[in-house]
Design a protein around this motif. Structure first.
Motif, PDB file in Angstrom:
ATOM      1  N   PRO A 121       0.974  -1.306  -0.018  1.00 16.14           N
ATOM      2  CA  PRO A 121       0.015  -0.071  -0.018  1.00 16.14           C
ATOM      3  C   PRO A 121       0.826   1.209  -0.074  1.00 16.14           C
ATOM      4  CG  PRO A 121      -0.816  -1.674   1.478  1.00 16.14           C
ATOM      5  CD  PRO A 121       0.437  -2.184   0.961  1.00 16.14           C
ATOM      6  N   ASN A 122       2.160   1.351   0.698  1.00 14.06           N
ATOM      7  CA  ASN A 122       2.854   2.369   0.574  1.00 14.06           C
ATOM      8  C   ASN A 122       3.989   2.408  -0.147  1.00 14.06           C
ATOM      9  OD1 ASN A 122       1.329   3.917   3.033  1.00 14.06           O
ATOM     10  ND2 ASN A 122       2.261   2.218   4.151  1.00 14.06           N
ATOM     11  N   LEU A 123       4.066   1.388  -1.332  1.00 13.43           N
ATOM     12  CA  LEU A 123       4.937   1.262  -2.138  1.00 13.43           C
ATOM     13  C   LEU A 123       6.549   1.267  -1.483  1.00 13.43           C
ATOM     14  CD1 LEU A 123       3.215   3.169  -5.018  1.00 13.43           C
ATOM     15  CD2 LEU A 123       3.400   0.696  -4.777  1.00 13.43           C
ATOM     16  N   LYS A 124       6.657   0.660  -0.601  1.00 13.17           N
ATOM     17  CA  LYS A 124       7.980   0.613   0.012  1.00 13.17           C
ATOM     18  C   LYS A 124       8.589  -0.609  -0.029  1.00 13.17           C
ATOM     19  CE  LYS A 124       7.377   4.894   2.998  1.00 13.17           C
ATOM     20  NZ  LYS A 124       7.470   5.321   4.352  1.00 13.17           N
ATOM     21  N   ALA A 125      10.155  -0.912   0.078  1.00 11.98           N
ATOM     22  CA  ALA A 125      10.558  -2.084   0.037  1.00 11.98           C
ATOM     23  C   ALA A 125      12.097  -1.986   1.000  1.00 11.98           C
ATOM     24  CB  ALA A 125      10.752  -2.661  -1.092  1.00 11.98           C
ATOM     25  N   ALA A 126      12.781  -2.822   1.514  1.00  8.24           N
ATOM     26  CA  ALA A 126      13.873  -2.908   1.896  1.00  8.24           C
ATOM     27  C   ALA A 126      14.600  -4.183   1.821  1.00  8.24           C
ATOM     28  CB  ALA A 126      13.868  -2.586   3.492  1.00  8.24           C
ATOM     29  N   ASN A 127      15.951  -4.631   1.838  1.00  7.57           N
ATOM     30  CA  ASN A 127      16.765  -5.639   1.768  1.00  7.57           C
ATOM     31  C   ASN A 127      17.616  -5.525   2.860  1.00  7.57           C
ATOM     32  OD1 ASN A 127      15.506  -6.456  -0.581  1.00  7.57           O
ATOM     33  ND2 ASN A 127      17.280  -5.721  -1.953  1.00  7.57           N
ATOM     34  N   ARG A 128      17.416  -6.705   3.568  1.00  7.21           N
ATOM     35  CA  ARG A 128      18.434  -6.750   4.960  1.00  7.21           C
ATOM     36  C   ARG A 128      19.148  -7.934   4.804  1.00  7.21           C
ATOM     37  NH1 ARG A 128      13.873  -4.933   9.519  1.00  7.21           N
ATOM     38  NH2 ARG A 128      13.536  -2.786   8.601  1.00  7.21           N
ATOM     39  N   GLU A 129      20.744  -7.895   5.074  1.00  3.63           N
ATOM     40  CA  GLU A 129      21.543  -8.923   5.380  1.00  3.63           C
ATOM     41  C   GLU A 129      21.666  -9.024   6.705  1.00  3.63           C
ATOM     42  OE1 GLU A 129      25.200  -8.290   3.173  1.00  3.63           O
ATOM     43  OE2 GLU A 129      24.236  -8.167   1.179  1.00  3.63           O
ATOM     44  N   THR A 130      21.798 -10.212   7.287  1.00  2.00           N
ATOM     45  CA  THR A 130      22.425 -10.381   8.557  1.00  2.00           C
ATOM     46  C   THR A 130      23.974 -10.571   8.564  1.00  2.00           C
ATOM     47  OG1 THR A 130      21.783 -12.793   8.550  1.00  2.00           O
ATOM     48  CG2 THR A 130      20.361 -11.052   9.312  1.00  2.00           C
ATOM     49  N   ALA A 131      24.650 -11.440   9.241  1.00  2.00           N
ATOM     50  CA  ALA A 131      25.857 -11.899   9.518  1.00  2.00           C
ATOM     51  C   ALA A 131      26.555 -12.016   8.104  1.00  2.00           C
ATOM     52  CB  ALA A 131      26.008 -12.922  10.254  1.00  2.00           C
ATOM     53  N   PRO A 132      27.673 -11.674   7.693  1.00  2.00           N
ATOM     54  CA  PRO A 132      28.412 -10.895   8.858  1.00  2.00           C
ATOM     55  C   PRO A 132      28.401  -9.359   8.768  1.00  2.00           C
ATOM     56  CG  PRO A 132      29.939 -11.403   6.836  1.00  2.00           C
ATOM     57  CD  PRO A 132      28.492 -11.708   6.522  1.00  2.00           C
ATOM     58  N   LEU A 133      27.969  -8.896   7.794  1.00  2.00           N
ATOM     59  CA  LEU A 133      28.102  -7.290   7.768  1.00  2.00           C
ATOM     60  C   LEU A 133      26.874  -6.457   8.032  1.00  2.00           C
ATOM     61  CD1 LEU A 133      30.045  -7.409   4.292  1.00  2.00           C
ATOM     62  CD2 LEU A 133      30.973  -6.940   6.613  1.00  2.00           C
ATOM     63  N   PHE A 134      25.712  -7.221   8.002  1.00  2.00           N
ATOM     64  CA  PHE A 134      24.422  -6.409   8.272  1.00  2.00           C
ATOM     65  C   PHE A 134      23.846  -5.250   7.278  1.00  2.00           C
ATOM     66  CE2 PHE A 134      25.644  -9.235  12.015  1.00  2.00           C
ATOM     67  CZ  PHE A 134      24.577  -9.437  12.268  1.00  2.00           C
ATOM     68  N   ASN A 135      24.358  -5.387   6.002  1.00  2.00           N
ATOM     69  CA  ASN A 135      24.020  -4.207   5.168  1.00  2.00           C
ATOM     70  C   ASN A 135      22.553  -4.143   4.884  1.00  2.00           C
ATOM     71  OD1 ASN A 135      26.577  -3.688   4.821  1.00  2.00           O
ATOM     72  ND2 ASN A 135      26.980  -4.831   3.309  1.00  2.00           N
ATOM     73  N   GLN A 136      22.004  -2.882   4.728  1.00  2.00           N
ATOM     74  CA  GLN A 136      20.658  -2.682   4.322  1.00  2.00           C
ATOM     75  C   GLN A 136      20.563  -1.698   3.345  1.00  2.00           C
ATOM     76  OE1 GLN A 136      18.321  -1.545   7.940  1.00  2.00           O
ATOM     77  NE2 GLN A 136      19.777  -3.015   9.022  1.00  2.00           N
ATOM     78  N   VAL A 137      19.243  -1.873   2.680  1.00  2.00           N
ATOM     79  CA  VAL A 137      19.097  -0.915   1.651  1.00  2.00           C
ATOM     80  C   VAL A 137      17.569  -0.598   1.569  1.00  2.00           C
ATOM     81  CG1 VAL A 137      19.048  -2.476  -0.409  1.00  2.00           C
ATOM     82  CG2 VAL A 137      19.255  -0.039  -0.933  1.00  2.00           C
ATOM     83  N   THR A 138      17.022   0.745   1.351  1.00  2.00           N
ATOM     84  CA  THR A 138      15.482   1.014   1.337  1.00  2.00           C
ATOM     85  C   THR A 138      15.348   1.371  -0.173  1.00  2.00           C
ATOM     86  OG1 THR A 138      15.901   3.106   2.132  1.00  2.00           O
ATOM     87  CG2 THR A 138      15.256   1.685   4.005  1.00  2.00           C
ATOM     88  N   ALA A 139      14.125   1.271  -0.493  1.00  2.00           N
ATOM     89  CA  ALA A 139      13.638   1.455  -1.899  1.00  2.00           C
ATOM     90  C   ALA A 139      12.286   2.024  -1.753  1.00  2.00           C
ATOM     91  CB  ALA A 139      13.885   0.377  -2.611  1.00  2.00           C
ATOM     92  N   LYS A 140      12.059   2.833  -3.001  1.00  2.00           N
ATOM     93  CA  LYS A 140      10.616   3.072  -3.439  1.00  2.00           C
ATOM     94  C   LYS A 140      10.369   2.529  -4.707  1.00  2.00           C
ATOM     95  CE  LYS A 140       8.012   7.421  -4.651  1.00  2.00           C
ATOM     96  NZ  LYS A 140       8.201   8.824  -4.970  1.00  2.00           N
TER      97      LYS A 140
END
Length: 264
Positions: free
Chosen positions: A180-199
């Motif tokens: 509904p809000n047209l949002k997304a996110a990718n989340r890694e865990t170990a070892p680096l815990f990188n993330q990214v958000t997106a529209k």
């Protein structure tokens, strides 16, 4: 007398539904040929009596539920359909294909250990499953929302094939979606815990343009994504448990629902 018999035969062709007008016409004809009116009337009374007796007998022997059956509403109403055998077969086929797919990808370390032959096998099963997709408009479906766990991909960048082994993702990788809000996110865990958000921007019932907005290194160092950090994603299969997507660079993604009420 011969004429009388012939006339009665013609009247009897109408069975017990003969209107009285036909019987009256017979009486008139018989009178014109000097046939005894009294005799014919006696036959008429006898026939009427027999007919009444037969009708009374029919009413007494007719099952009591007959009238109820005549007024009972139909069980199957227009516009109301029951699940067909073909629908049940599709559900069973989907479940078998999903189990087959998960069995194939289980030893492949999300795709990192997949050979070319493994990829071809997975692709073949995925295509069969995509043909059974029960959600033709996934962007409008509440099944899209939540946290999905990646179980297989052909994306080398996500798998980290160009990184040193100790820097490659070893823990779960999640994708969070909010339709509904047209949002997304990718989340890694170990070892680096990188993330990214997106529209997300809808391009069709099952396809979105993805514009990445913010990268987080180690989960807390924010970096604004450049305008060139974008792509497209097509959702080719969606049900309560599994989602299959394809990226604009030809990569395949297979994910399983992990937490329904989580959002980006």
């Amino acid at each position: 007398t011969c004429m009388e018999g012939s006339l009665m035969q013609r009247i009897n062709l109408f069975d017990c539904r003969t209107p009285l007008c036909f019987e009256q016409a017979a009486l008139d004809v018989c009178q014109s040929h000097s046939i005894s009116t009294a005799r014919l009337q006696a036959q008429h009374k006898s026939t009427s009596s027999t007919s009444s007796t037969m009708q009374a007998s029919f009413r007494s022997t007719r099952p009591a539920h007959t009238s109820r059956l005549q007024t009972r509403p139909m069980a199957f109403l227009p516009g109301v359909s029951l699940p067909s055998f073909s629908t049940k077969n599709k559900i069973g086929e989907r479940q078998r294909r999903k189990e087959q797919l998960l069995e194939l990808v289980a030893p492949l370390k999300r795709g990192l250990a997949a050979t070319e032959e493994d990829q071809q096998e997975v692709e073949a099963v995925v295509q069969r499953l995509e043909r059974l997709n029960p959600t033709p408009k996934p962007l409008a479906s509440p099944l899209l929302n939540g946290r999905w766990k990646l179980v297989y991909t052909t994306s080398e960048s996500i798998l980290g094939t160009n990184k040193l082994p100790f820097l490659r993702p070893s823990g779960p990788i999640y994708q969070l979606l909010d339709g509904p809000n047209l949002k997304a996110a990718n989340r890694e865990t170990a070892p680096l815990f990188n993330q990214v958000t997106a529209k997300l921007t809808p391009l069709s019932n099952n396809k979105v343009a993805v514009q990445f907005e913010t990268f987080k290194i180690a989960g807390f160092i924010p970096i604004t994504a450049p305008p060139s950090a974008k792509g497209e994603l097509t959702i080719t299969y969606l049900d309560e448990e599994m989602r299959i997507s394809r990226g604009d660079k030809g990569n395949l993604f297979v994910l399983l629902m992990d937490k329904r009420d989580d959002r980006p």
